[in-house]
Design an enzyme around this catalytic site. Structure first.
Site, PDB file in Angstrom:
ATOM      1  N   ILE A   1       0.827  -1.209   0.000  1.00  0.00           N
ATOM      2  CA  ILE A   1       0.000   0.000   0.000  1.00  0.00           C
ATOM      3  C   ILE A   1       0.865   1.265   0.000  1.00  0.00           C
ATOM      4  CG2 ILE A   1      -0.225   0.398   2.503  1.00  0.00           C
ATOM      5  CD1 ILE A   1      -3.270   0.607   2.038  1.00  0.00           C
TER       6      ILE A   1
ATOM      7  N   ASN B   1      11.850  -8.270   7.150  1.00  0.00           N
ATOM      8  CA  ASN B   1      12.216  -7.616   8.400  1.00  0.00           C
ATOM      9  C   ASN B   1      11.751  -8.467   9.578  1.00  0.00           C
ATOM     10  OD1 ASN B   1      13.214  -5.293   7.031  1.00  0.00           O
ATOM     11  ND2 ASN B   1      11.119  -4.519   6.816  1.00  0.00           N
TER      12      ASN B   1
ATOM     13  N   HIS C   1       6.362 -11.638   6.093  1.00  0.00           N
ATOM     14  CA  HIS C   1       6.134 -11.271   4.691  1.00  0.00           C
ATOM     15  C   HIS C   1       7.466 -10.964   4.041  1.00  0.00           C
ATOM     16  CE1 HIS C   1       5.615  -7.813   7.367  1.00  0.00           C
ATOM     17  NE2 HIS C   1       6.212  -7.081   6.435  1.00  0.00           N
TER      18      HIS C   1
END
Ligand code: DGP
Length: 116
Positions: A33, A89, A102
Site C-alpha cells: 500500500i 524484516n 512477509h
C-alpha cells in the site's frame, strides 16, 4: 494474536481488499500500500507466523515457497533480468510493522547497499 487481529490474515480472508497478483497453495502476493519502489509486492504465507523468530524447522518448505513465489512474481513483473531485492524484516528495530511474516519484493530502480 488471532487471525482477526492480524491485518494480513484479514487480507487472506478477503475481509480487507488488496491488489493480489499471485496465489499458490501456501502463499499470497499483493502490492504494498506504500510502495518504496516502482514494483513493491508483499508475499505472505497463508498460515499465520508472527516473526522469523517463530519459525520451526518444519516451516522450511513454507518459507522456501515464499521465494519460489517471489521468483514467479519477478518474472511476471518483468524484473527477472535486471534484478530485484527481497527483504524480510524481523522485529521493530528492523522495521517490521505488520506481525505476520512477509517477504518484500522490490524492483524497478537501483538499490543501495548496505540498506538504511
Ligand atoms: P514491514 O514494515 O516490513 O512490516 O512491512 C509491512 C508493509 O505492509 C509496509 O510496507 C506497508 C504494508 N502495508 C501495511 N498495511 C497494508 C495494507 O492494508 N495493505 C497493503 N497492501 N499493504 C499494507
Amino acid at each position: 494474536m488471532t487471525a482477526s487481529d492480524c491485518l494480513f490474515c484479514r487480507i487472506l480472508e478477503g475481509e480487507i481488499p488488496a491488489d493480489v497478483i499471485y496465489e499458490s497453495d501456501s502463499a499470497l502476493a499483493f502490492r504494498d500500500i506504500n510502495p518504496q519502489a516502482p514494483t513493491h509486492v508483499l508475499i505472505i504465507p497463508r498460515r499465520h507466523i508472527t516473526t522469523i523468530n517463530d519459525l520451526d524447522a518444519g516451516d522450511a518448505e513454507l518459507v522456501g515457497s515464499l521465494f519460489v513465489a517471489a521468483k514467479e512474481v519477478a518474472r511476471q513483473e518483468g524484473l527477472a533480468d535486471d534484478g530485484y531485492r527481497t527483504v524480510m524484516n524481523c522485529g521493530e528495530e528492523a522495521g517490521q510493522s505488520v506481525f505476520h511474516i512477509h517477504l518484500h519484493l522490490l524492483g524497478g530502480r537501483l538499490f543501495n547497499w548496505p540498506p538504511g
